[in-house]
Design a protein around this motif. Structure first.
Motif, PDB file in Angstrom:
ATOM      1  N   MET A   1       0.794  -1.288   0.079  1.00 45.82           N
ATOM      2  CA  MET A   1       0.033   0.107   0.070  1.00 45.82           C
ATOM      3  C   MET A   1       0.793   1.355   0.095  1.00 45.82           C
ATOM      4  O   MET A   1       2.043   1.323   0.655  1.00 45.82           O
ATOM      5  CB  MET A   1      -0.899   0.053   1.168  1.00 45.82           C
ATOM      6  N   ILE A   2       0.368   2.320  -0.512  1.00 49.50           N
ATOM      7  CA  ILE A   2       1.181   3.573  -0.497  1.00 49.50           C
ATOM      8  C   ILE A   2      -0.029   4.795   0.197  1.00 49.50           C
ATOM      9  O   ILE A   2      -1.005   4.276   0.382  1.00 49.50           O
ATOM     10  CB  ILE A   2       1.124   3.992  -2.064  1.00 49.50           C
ATOM     11  N   PRO A   3       1.016   5.598   0.618  1.00 54.37           N
ATOM     12  CA  PRO A   3       0.108   6.548   1.724  1.00 54.37           C
ATOM     13  C   PRO A   3      -1.199   7.163   1.098  1.00 54.37           C
ATOM     14  O   PRO A   3      -2.014   7.656   1.667  1.00 54.37           O
ATOM     15  CB  PRO A   3       1.235   7.697   1.892  1.00 54.37           C
ATOM     16  N   SER A   4      -1.240   7.375  -0.301  1.00 49.34           N
ATOM     17  CA  SER A   4      -2.293   7.937  -0.887  1.00 49.34           C
ATOM     18  C   SER A   4      -3.528   7.071  -1.247  1.00 49.34           C
ATOM     19  O   SER A   4      -4.570   7.397  -1.417  1.00 49.34           O
ATOM     20  CB  SER A   4      -1.834   8.336  -2.255  1.00 49.34           C
ATOM     21  N   ASP A   5      -3.335   5.950  -0.692  1.00 45.10           N
ATOM     22  CA  ASP A   5      -4.533   4.945  -1.071  1.00 45.10           C
ATOM     23  C   ASP A   5      -5.660   5.395  -0.092  1.00 45.10           C
ATOM     24  O   ASP A   5      -5.612   5.725   1.077  1.00 45.10           O
ATOM     25  CB  ASP A   5      -4.161   3.550  -0.327  1.00 45.10           C
ATOM     26  N   PRO A   6      -6.969   5.297  -0.552  1.00 48.34           N
ATOM     27  CA  PRO A   6      -8.081   5.998   0.369  1.00 48.34           C
ATOM     28  C   PRO A   6      -8.367   5.224   1.461  1.00 48.34           C
ATOM     29  O   PRO A   6      -8.978   5.566   2.266  1.00 48.34           O
ATOM     30  CB  PRO A   6      -9.260   6.184  -0.935  1.00 48.34           C
ATOM     31  N   VAL A   7      -8.013   3.842   1.265  1.00 51.39           N
ATOM     32  CA  VAL A   7      -8.457   2.798   2.284  1.00 51.39           C
ATOM     33  C   VAL A   7      -7.339   2.191   2.485  1.00 51.39           C
ATOM     34  O   VAL A   7      -6.555   1.361   1.665  1.00 51.39           O
ATOM     35  CB  VAL A   7      -9.685   2.099   2.030  1.00 51.39           C
ATOM     36  N   LEU A   8      -6.464   1.894   3.557  1.00 48.78           N
ATOM     37  CA  LEU A   8      -5.545   1.059   4.160  1.00 48.78           C
ATOM     38  C   LEU A   8      -6.003   0.071   4.415  1.00 48.78           C
ATOM     39  O   LEU A   8      -6.866   0.011   5.571  1.00 48.78           O
ATOM     40  CB  LEU A   8      -4.380   1.985   5.121  1.00 48.78           C
ATOM     41  N   VAL A   9      -5.375  -1.244   4.248  1.00 46.06           N
ATOM     42  CA  VAL A   9      -5.619  -2.632   4.508  1.00 46.06           C
ATOM     43  C   VAL A   9      -4.638  -3.188   5.333  1.00 46.06           C
ATOM     44  O   VAL A   9      -3.630  -3.307   4.902  1.00 46.06           O
ATOM     45  CB  VAL A   9      -6.013  -3.585   3.456  1.00 46.06           C
ATOM     46  N   ALA A  10      -5.066  -3.668   6.454  1.00 42.58           N
ATOM     47  CA  ALA A  10      -3.790  -4.379   7.383  1.00 42.58           C
ATOM     48  C   ALA A  10      -4.257  -5.735   7.827  1.00 42.58           C
ATOM     49  O   ALA A  10      -5.486  -5.679   8.676  1.00 42.58           O
ATOM     50  CB  ALA A  10      -3.169  -3.512   8.605  1.00 42.58           C
ATOM     51  N   ARG A  11      -3.555  -6.604   7.747  1.00 42.42           N
ATOM     52  CA  ARG A  11      -4.057  -8.135   8.336  1.00 42.42           C
ATOM     53  C   ARG A  11      -3.077  -8.458   9.298  1.00 42.42           C
ATOM     54  O   ARG A  11      -1.783  -8.399   9.548  1.00 42.42           O
ATOM     55  CB  ARG A  11      -3.956  -9.163   6.921  1.00 42.42           C
ATOM     56  N   ASP A  12      -3.796  -9.211  10.309  1.00 42.83           N
ATOM     57  CA  ASP A  12      -3.059  -9.624  11.516  1.00 42.83           C
ATOM     58  C   ASP A  12      -4.037 -10.806  11.884  1.00 42.83           C
ATOM     59  O   ASP A  12      -5.142 -10.873  12.578  1.00 42.83           O
ATOM     60  CB  ASP A  12      -3.238  -8.687  12.643  1.00 42.83           C
ATOM     61  N   ASP A  13      -3.629 -12.021  11.443  1.00 35.92           N
ATOM     62  CA  ASP A  13      -4.197 -13.370  11.596  1.00 35.92           C
ATOM     63  C   ASP A  13      -5.619 -13.216  10.991  1.00 35.92           C
ATOM     64  O   ASP A  13      -5.805 -13.223   9.751  1.00 35.92           O
ATOM     65  CB  ASP A  13      -4.047 -13.852  12.875  1.00 35.92           C
ATOM     66  N   ALA A  14      -6.660 -13.466  11.903  1.00 35.34           N
ATOM     67  CA  ALA A  14      -8.016 -13.276  11.565  1.00 35.34           C
ATOM     68  C   ALA A  14      -8.605 -12.051  11.457  1.00 35.34           C
ATOM     69  O   ALA A  14      -9.792 -11.865  11.180  1.00 35.34           O
ATOM     70  CB  ALA A  14      -8.604 -14.523  12.492  1.00 35.34           C
ATOM     71  N   LEU A  15      -7.851 -11.123  11.891  1.00 34.66           N
ATOM     72  CA  LEU A  15      -8.427  -9.877  11.895  1.00 34.66           C
ATOM     73  C   LEU A  15      -7.827  -8.875  10.809  1.00 34.66           C
ATOM     74  O   LEU A  15      -6.638  -8.850  10.395  1.00 34.66           O
ATOM     75  CB  LEU A  15      -8.107  -9.011  13.203  1.00 34.66           C
ATOM     76  N   VAL A  16      -8.813  -8.174   9.969  1.00 38.37           N
ATOM     77  CA  VAL A  16      -8.309  -7.215   9.132  1.00 38.37           C
ATOM     78  C   VAL A  16      -8.791  -5.667   9.650  1.00 38.37           C
ATOM     79  O   VAL A  16      -9.945  -5.519   9.925  1.00 38.37           O
ATOM     80  CB  VAL A  16      -9.035  -7.687   7.764  1.00 38.37           C
ATOM     81  N   THR A  17      -7.799  -4.907   9.427  1.00 41.11           N
ATOM     82  CA  THR A  17      -8.209  -3.445   9.755  1.00 41.11           C
ATOM     83  C   THR A  17      -8.112  -2.612   8.523  1.00 41.11           C
ATOM     84  O   THR A  17      -7.282  -2.555   7.842  1.00 41.11           O
ATOM     85  CB  THR A  17      -7.154  -2.909  10.724  1.00 41.11           C
ATOM     86  N   LEU A  18      -9.466  -1.964   8.445  1.00 37.26           N
ATOM     87  CA  LEU A  18      -9.621  -0.978   7.271  1.00 37.26           C
ATOM     88  C   LEU A  18      -9.590   0.420   8.073  1.00 37.26           C
ATOM     89  O   LEU A  18     -10.207   0.709   8.803  1.00 37.26           O
ATOM     90  CB  LEU A  18     -10.791  -1.293   6.693  1.00 37.26           C
ATOM     91  N   THR A  19      -8.697   1.227   7.243  1.00 34.42           N
ATOM     92  CA  THR A  19      -8.581   2.450   7.730  1.00 34.42           C
ATOM     93  C   THR A  19      -8.813   3.569   6.671  1.00 34.42           C
ATOM     94  O   THR A  19      -8.047   3.590   5.690  1.00 34.42           O
ATOM     95  CB  THR A  19      -6.965   2.608   8.241  1.00 34.42           C
TER      96      THR A  19
END
Length: 257
Positions: A1-19
């Motif tokens: 991902m790059i900083p300009s992406d409108p939504v950042l996606v982060a995966r941690d095992d079974a959890l996904v964080t959408l920012t």
């Protein structure tokens, strides 16, 4: 991902964080951000190893509402198409098989409240502020809010929030059921992670079917919303409300209905 992406996606095992990632605009929900968020949720829906989603915002705020500067609708057909695309996001949140936790700091306004209410669990930092002032821009509460908000706070509180458009702080939001938990400022995401671990330990099919049952009535609400909002986009009051917002002045609405 790059900083300009409108939504950042982060995966941690079974959890996904959408920012939501437009901090310079308090994470205003642009068309590009709506599309990116829906795309991410669609991928999550197909990935059975994901058990929980957290939705949050970059910087000091959750979401300041819809991006009025980019809200250009020239015809009824364009308005209906805009709502069709928006409703893709709403369906993916409310009807998702995985539970979604909203971690709210700072402003949660307009479409931001809609995102929070489309989530299954809402955690707010003490400094969070909530406002649903759609009437000030001549529009209907959207992204399913006319369905999800009364289910959270009841008809009376929903009417008060939507008709008056007054700002509510975190303690008041907790008292009326708009949020489920209030934590110290800047701790909402950490608290959401703790709650997500509890959800990840539940039987996924049970959670999915529970969410499906609770989503009853959404489609009828979205159909009404599409018809009304598409028409309101073309009204003089919406044009005046948008101009007043961008010019930072009180709106001067027309008389009558």
């Amino acid at each position: 991902m790059i900083p300009s992406d409108p939504v950042l996606v982060a995966r941690d095992d079974a959890l996904v964080t959408l920012t939501l990632n437009a901090p310079e605009r308090r994470n205003a929900l642009s068309v590009a951000m709506r599309r990116a968020l829906a795309d991410a949720l669609e991928e999550i829906e197909a990935d059975r190893s994901v058990r929980v989603v957290i939705l949050t915002g970059t910087g000091e705020h959750f979401c300041s509402g819809g991006d009025l500067a980019g809200m250009e609708v020239g015809s009824l057909a364009e308005g209906r198409e805009r709502m069709r695309q928006t409703h893709r996001l709403v369906r993916l949140m409310v009807q998702a098989r995985v539970p979604i936790i909203a971690a709210v700091e700072g402003w949660c306004a307009g479409a931001g409240i809609s995102l929070a209410c489309a989530s299954d669990h809402v955690i707010a930092g003490e400094g969070a502020r909530f406002v649903a002032s759609f009437g000030k821009v001549g529009l209907l509460p959207d992204l399913g809010l006319l369905h999800t908000l009364p289910l959270r706070v009841g008809q009376g509180r929903a009417r008060e929030l939507l008709l008056f458009g007054e700002t509510v702080d975190a303690s008041r939001a907790l008292a009326i059921g708009l949020v489920d938990r209030v934590v110290p400022a800047a701790d909402a995401l950490a608290a959401a992670r703790q709650r997500a671990a509890l959800l990840a330990a539940q039987a996924p099919l049970t959670l999915a079917l529970t969410k499906a049952a609770l989503a009853a009535g959404l489609e009828a609400a979205l159909a009404r919303e599409q018809d009304i909002q598409a028409a309101l986009y073309l009204t003089p009051d919406h044009a005046e409300g948008k101009a007043a917002f961008l010019e930072k002045r009180p709106p001067r609405f027309s008389e009558g209905t």
